[in-house]
Structure formats: C-alpha cells, structure tokens
Design a protein around this motif. Structure first.
Motif, PDB file in Angstrom:
ATOM      1  N   UNK A  43       0.816  -1.227   0.000  1.00  0.00           N
ATOM      2  CA  UNK A  43       0.000   0.000   0.000  1.00  0.00           C
ATOM      3  C   UNK A  43       0.846   1.272   0.000  1.00  0.00           C
ATOM      4  N   UNK A  44       1.976   1.240   0.677  1.00  0.00           N
ATOM      5  CA  UNK A  44       2.833   2.423   0.721  1.00  0.00           C
ATOM      6  C   UNK A  44       3.373   2.759  -0.661  1.00  0.00           C
ATOM      7  N   UNK A  45       3.759   1.734  -1.412  1.00  0.00           N
ATOM      8  CA  UNK A  45       4.297   1.993  -2.745  1.00  0.00           C
ATOM      9  C   UNK A  45       3.218   2.437  -3.725  1.00  0.00           C
ATOM     10  N   UNK A  46       1.965   2.087  -3.463  1.00  0.00           N
ATOM     11  CA  UNK A  46       0.896   2.494  -4.374  1.00  0.00           C
ATOM     12  C   UNK A  46       0.602   3.995  -4.297  1.00  0.00           C
ATOM     13  N   UNK A  47       0.889   4.637  -3.174  1.00  0.00           N
ATOM     14  CA  UNK A  47       0.635   6.069  -3.035  1.00  0.00           C
ATOM     15  C   UNK A  47       1.927   6.878  -2.911  1.00  0.00           C
ATOM     16  N   UNK A  48       3.022   6.301  -3.305  1.00  0.00           N
ATOM     17  CA  UNK A  48       4.319   6.934  -3.070  1.00  0.00           C
ATOM     18  C   UNK A  48       4.481   8.250  -3.821  1.00  0.00           C
ATOM     19  N   UNK A  49       4.066   8.347  -5.061  1.00  0.00           N
ATOM     20  CA  UNK A  49       4.258   9.579  -5.814  1.00  0.00           C
ATOM     21  C   UNK A  49       3.055  10.488  -5.863  1.00  0.00           C
ATOM     22  N   UNK A  50       2.021  10.195  -5.123  1.00  0.00           N
ATOM     23  CA  UNK A  50       0.759  10.923  -5.253  1.00  0.00           C
ATOM     24  C   UNK A  50       0.629  12.131  -4.337  1.00  0.00           C
ATOM     25  N   UNK A  51       1.463  12.282  -3.366  1.00  0.00           N
ATOM     26  CA  UNK A  51       1.381  13.452  -2.503  1.00  0.00           C
ATOM     27  C   UNK A  51       0.922  13.135  -1.098  1.00  0.00           C
ATOM     28  N   UNK A  52       0.885  14.202  -0.304  1.00  0.00           N
ATOM     29  CA  UNK A  52       0.581  14.068   1.115  1.00  0.00           C
ATOM     30  C   UNK A  52      -0.866  13.670   1.375  1.00  0.00           C
ATOM     31  N   UNK A  53      -1.786  14.210   0.583  1.00  0.00           N
ATOM     32  CA  UNK A  53      -3.212  13.933   0.796  1.00  0.00           C
ATOM     33  C   UNK A  53      -3.535  12.458   0.569  1.00  0.00           C
ATOM     34  N   UNK A  54      -2.921  11.862  -0.442  1.00  0.00           N
ATOM     35  CA  UNK A  54      -3.151  10.438  -0.705  1.00  0.00           C
ATOM     36  C   UNK A  54      -2.575   9.576   0.418  1.00  0.00           C
ATOM     37  N   UNK A  55      -1.422   9.991   0.949  1.00  0.00           N
ATOM     38  CA  UNK A  55      -0.810   9.244   2.050  1.00  0.00           C
ATOM     39  C   UNK A  55      -1.673   9.334   3.308  1.00  0.00           C
ATOM     40  N   UNK A  56      -2.202  10.520   3.582  1.00  0.00           N
ATOM     41  CA  UNK A  56      -3.086  10.677   4.739  1.00  0.00           C
ATOM     42  C   UNK A  56      -4.384   9.901   4.564  1.00  0.00           C
ATOM     43  N   UNK A  57      -4.904   9.865   3.351  1.00  0.00           N
ATOM     44  CA  UNK A  57      -6.129   9.098   3.098  1.00  0.00           C
ATOM     45  C   UNK A  57      -5.882   7.599   3.283  1.00  0.00           C
ATOM     46  N   UNK A  58      -4.688   7.140   2.885  1.00  0.00           N
ATOM     47  CA  UNK A  58      -4.370   5.714   3.049  1.00  0.00           C
ATOM     48  C   UNK A  58      -4.281   5.347   4.522  1.00  0.00           C
ATOM     49  N   UNK A  59      -3.549   6.155   5.292  1.00  0.00           N
ATOM     50  CA  UNK A  59      -3.344   5.810   6.700  1.00  0.00           C
ATOM     51  C   UNK A  59      -4.479   6.278   7.596  1.00  0.00           C
ATOM     52  N   UNK A  60      -5.523   6.863   7.026  1.00  0.00           N
ATOM     53  CA  UNK A  60      -6.735   7.141   7.786  1.00  0.00           C
ATOM     54  C   UNK A  60      -7.546   5.866   7.977  1.00  0.00           C
ATOM     55  N   UNK A  61      -7.291   4.871   7.131  1.00  0.00           N
ATOM     56  CA  UNK A  61      -7.955   3.579   7.276  1.00  0.00           C
ATOM     57  C   UNK A  61      -7.290   2.806   8.418  1.00  0.00           C
ATOM     58  N   UNK A  62      -8.073   2.235   9.322  1.00  0.00           N
ATOM     59  CA  UNK A  62      -7.506   1.600  10.512  1.00  0.00           C
ATOM     60  C   UNK A  62      -6.568   0.421  10.201  1.00  0.00           C
ATOM     61  N   UNK A  63      -6.892  -0.388   9.215  1.00  0.00           N
ATOM     62  CA  UNK A  63      -6.043  -1.546   8.914  1.00  0.00           C
ATOM     63  C   UNK A  63      -4.636  -1.119   8.530  1.00  0.00           C
ATOM     64  N   UNK A  64      -4.539  -0.153   7.644  1.00  0.00           N
ATOM     65  CA  UNK A  64      -3.220   0.302   7.196  1.00  0.00           C
ATOM     66  C   UNK A  64      -2.463   1.021   8.309  1.00  0.00           C
ATOM     67  N   UNK A  65      -3.176   1.734   9.154  1.00  0.00           N
ATOM     68  CA  UNK A  65      -2.531   2.431  10.260  1.00  0.00           C
ATOM     69  C   UNK A  65      -1.975   1.441  11.284  1.00  0.00           C
ATOM     70  N   UNK A  66      -2.719   0.387  11.562  1.00  0.00           N
ATOM     71  CA  UNK A  66      -2.248  -0.625  12.524  1.00  0.00           C
ATOM     72  C   UNK A  66      -1.044  -1.373  11.968  1.00  0.00           C
ATOM     73  N   UNK A  67      -1.085  -1.730  10.696  1.00  0.00           N
ATOM     74  CA  UNK A  67       0.052  -2.423  10.085  1.00  0.00           C
ATOM     75  C   UNK A  67       1.287  -1.533  10.117  1.00  0.00           C
ATOM     76  N   UNK A  68       1.123  -0.239   9.838  1.00  0.00           N
ATOM     77  CA  UNK A  68       2.262   0.679   9.871  1.00  0.00           C
ATOM     78  C   UNK A  68       2.831   0.801  11.283  1.00  0.00           C
ATOM     79  N   UNK A  69       1.982   0.784  12.285  1.00  0.00           N
ATOM     80  CA  UNK A  69       2.470   0.859  13.661  1.00  0.00           C
ATOM     81  C   UNK A  69       3.181  -0.413  14.089  1.00  0.00           C
ATOM     82  N   UNK A  70       2.672  -1.541  13.651  1.00  0.00           N
ATOM     83  CA  UNK A  70       3.319  -2.808  14.010  1.00  0.00           C
ATOM     84  C   UNK A  70       4.665  -2.924  13.351  1.00  0.00           C
TER      85      UNK A  70
END
Length: 70
Positions: A43-70
């Motif tokens: 998921x991180x590589x899918x939004x890598x060149x899209x900007x800050x808003x896309x990254x925030x939208x990705x990590x606003x989802x709980x699953x991706x946020x938990x995986x990033x924290x782990x």
C-alpha cells in the motif's frame, strides 16, 4: 572444587538459562515481520508519488494504520 571466582559466586554470574526462550522469540518475531513487511510495502508503494493527501487518506484507514504501527 569450583573454578569460579569469589565475586562470580557472590553475584550469581554465569548461565542465565534463558537461551532457548531468546531463540524462540527471535524466530517468532522474524516470521511475523515477513507478512507485516509485505502488508506495509504494497500500500505504501501504491501512493508513493501521489502526494501528502493520498498518504493521509491511506493511513486514515484503521487496517493500514495498525500495520504501519506494528
């Protein structure tokens, strides 16, 4: 006859008898990091060149946020 020094006998230095526990914990954590790394990189590589808003939208989802924290 003991080959240990007086200081070693006094402070109970020597084998801690926890080598197997340490080995199993290292094995378990290394096996857990393989799927966690894959679940983080894709998921991180899918939004890598899209900007800050896309990254925030990705990590606003709980699953991706938990995986990033782990």
């Amino acid at each position: 006859m003991s080959y240990r020094t007086a200081r070693a006998r006094a402070s109970y230095l020597g084998s801690a008898h926890d080598g197997v526990h340490h080995w199993w914990s290292i094995k378990l954590s290394s096996y857990a990091l393989v799927p966690l790394t894959i679940l983080f990189v894709i998921p991180f590589s899918s939004v890598l060149g899209e900007g800050r808003e896309a990254m925030l939208a990705l990590y606003a989802q709980p699953f991706h946020a938990i995986i990033a924290c782990l």
